[in-house]
Design an enzyme around this catalytic site. Structure first.
Site, short mmCIF file in Angstrom:
data_model
loop_
_atom_site.label_atom_id
_atom_site.label_comp_id
_atom_site.label_asym_id
_atom_site.label_seq_id
_atom_site.Cartn_x
_atom_site.Cartn_y
_atom_site.Cartn_z
N PRO A 155 -4.57 0.99 6.41
CA PRO A 155 -4.89 0.56 5.06
C PRO A 155 -5.33 -0.91 5.01
O PRO A 155 -4.60 -1.80 5.45
CB PRO A 155 -3.57 0.74 4.30
CG PRO A 155 -2.70 1.58 5.18
CD PRO A 155 -3.16 1.34 6.56
N GLU A 156 -6.51 -1.12 4.50
CA GLU A 156 -7.01 -2.48 4.24
C GLU A 156 -7.37 -2.55 2.76
O GLU A 156 -6.88 -1.74 1.99
CB GLU A 156 -8.20 -2.78 5.17
CG GLU A 156 -7.80 -2.61 6.65
CD GLU A 156 -8.94 -2.80 7.63
OE1 GLU A 156 -9.95 -3.41 7.24
OE2 GLU A 156 -8.83 -2.34 8.77
#
Length: 282
Positions: free
Chosen positions: A2-3
DNA sequence: ACAATTACCTGTATGC
DNA sequence: TGCATACAGGTAATTG
């Protein structure tokens, strides 16, 4: 992993699911990832109404009716789900990777799962990361020239600089590799050897690529990887990250993988050896 | 102030 | 088949 685009996808979905809901019951089990501690987390979230769903970089947070904020960082393998549930939480029935749960006033439950436990969940009145984190690439008043200048002042390799959340918020391995591929810059190029023009090009790719990734609800790299609040995979397909050995979409040369930093804690980078040539002496 | 390194953690993949 | 080892990386803490 997750970014920014994945965190924003989750934020938007949780905004729809959570805002206006009252938390009936709260539970967490792992002290290491619950802050400031399990008891405070449970006490300060219970009976509170969720006012809003916000995000800064990869950090997602929810102002509550008592002045606290519920914070969630997904880390590497964190996931949140909203599922139909009972009025009462039954922790004994939870899978071992579920580390926190909130029961809401509409008979749904917010479930926080994280096999590798690099994520965090907790409450805090203060939000110090709002000050310390670098600029948001998607902000209306995002100053691309100022960021380019800041990056150009660094002695470290450009990939390292892009991953530094104090310099720019929200980029991780996937999207740092992505903007460097788009700008045709080798990830190991020292930031202070990159021309102003080229650095502005790198920075200029941030907003468009992040927006495209959000439109695709983020990137899922492998089965069982990132999933959104409803369990769906992201459909953004990076050009560089995770494509080792596959042909570059611009020139056809095989994408290569390298490692930055020392062995155990090295961070991988992915690039096209033909489009992204090194232009400096080592 | 900055840069580099290490620790944290465990499911999955690989090697023998 | 089983066991051992390598690998993945965001962030905080530590060291220089």
């Amino acid at each position: 992993m997750p970014e920014l685009p994945e965190a924003e996808t989750v934020r938007r979905q949780l905004e729809q699911q959570l805002v206006g809901r009252k938390i009936i019951q709260s539970w967490a089990r792992l002290p290491r990832i619950t802050f400031p501690n399990i008891e405070t987390f449970a006490r300060e979230t219970q009976n509170q109404t969720i006012i809003a769903a916000k995000r800064r970089g990869k950090q997602i947070y929810f102002p509550l009716s008592n002045g606290q904020n519920l914070l969630i960082h997904l880390g590497m393998t964190g996931q949140v789900r909203v599922i139909p549930g009972e009025a009462v939480l039954l922790p004994d029935s939870f899978h071992k990777h579920i580390h926190a749960a909130l029961a809401l006033d509409n008979s749904t439950q917010l479930i926080f799962t994280d096999p590798r436990t690099f994520g965090k969940i907790g409450v805090s009145v203060e939000l110090p990361f709002l000050q310390t984190m670098g600029p948001e690439p998607l902000d209306e008043d995002f100053d691309a020239h100022a960021l380019a200048q800041k990056l150009a002042g660094r002695a470290t390799k450009i990939k390292n600089a892009l991953l530094d959340q104090k310099l720019v918020a929200g980029l991780g391995n996937i999207y740092a590799d992505e903007v460097l591929w788009l700008a045709r810059v080798h990830p190991e190029t020292h930031a202070n050897n990159i021309s102003t023009r080229k650095m502005r090009e790198i920075v200029g790719h941030m907003k468009p690529v992040l927006e495209r990734a959000i439109a695709a609800r983020g990137a899922t790299l492998q089965d069982g990887g990132y999933q959104d609040v409803f369990g769906q995979y992201g459909e953004y397909h990076p050009h560089a990250y995770g494509n080792t050995g596959k042909p570059c979409e611009r020139c056809g040369a095989p994408i290569q993988r390298g490692v930055l930093g020392a062995g155990k804690s090295g961070r991988s980078f992915h690039f096209c050896p033909k489009c992204q040539k090194r232009k400096e002496a080592k």
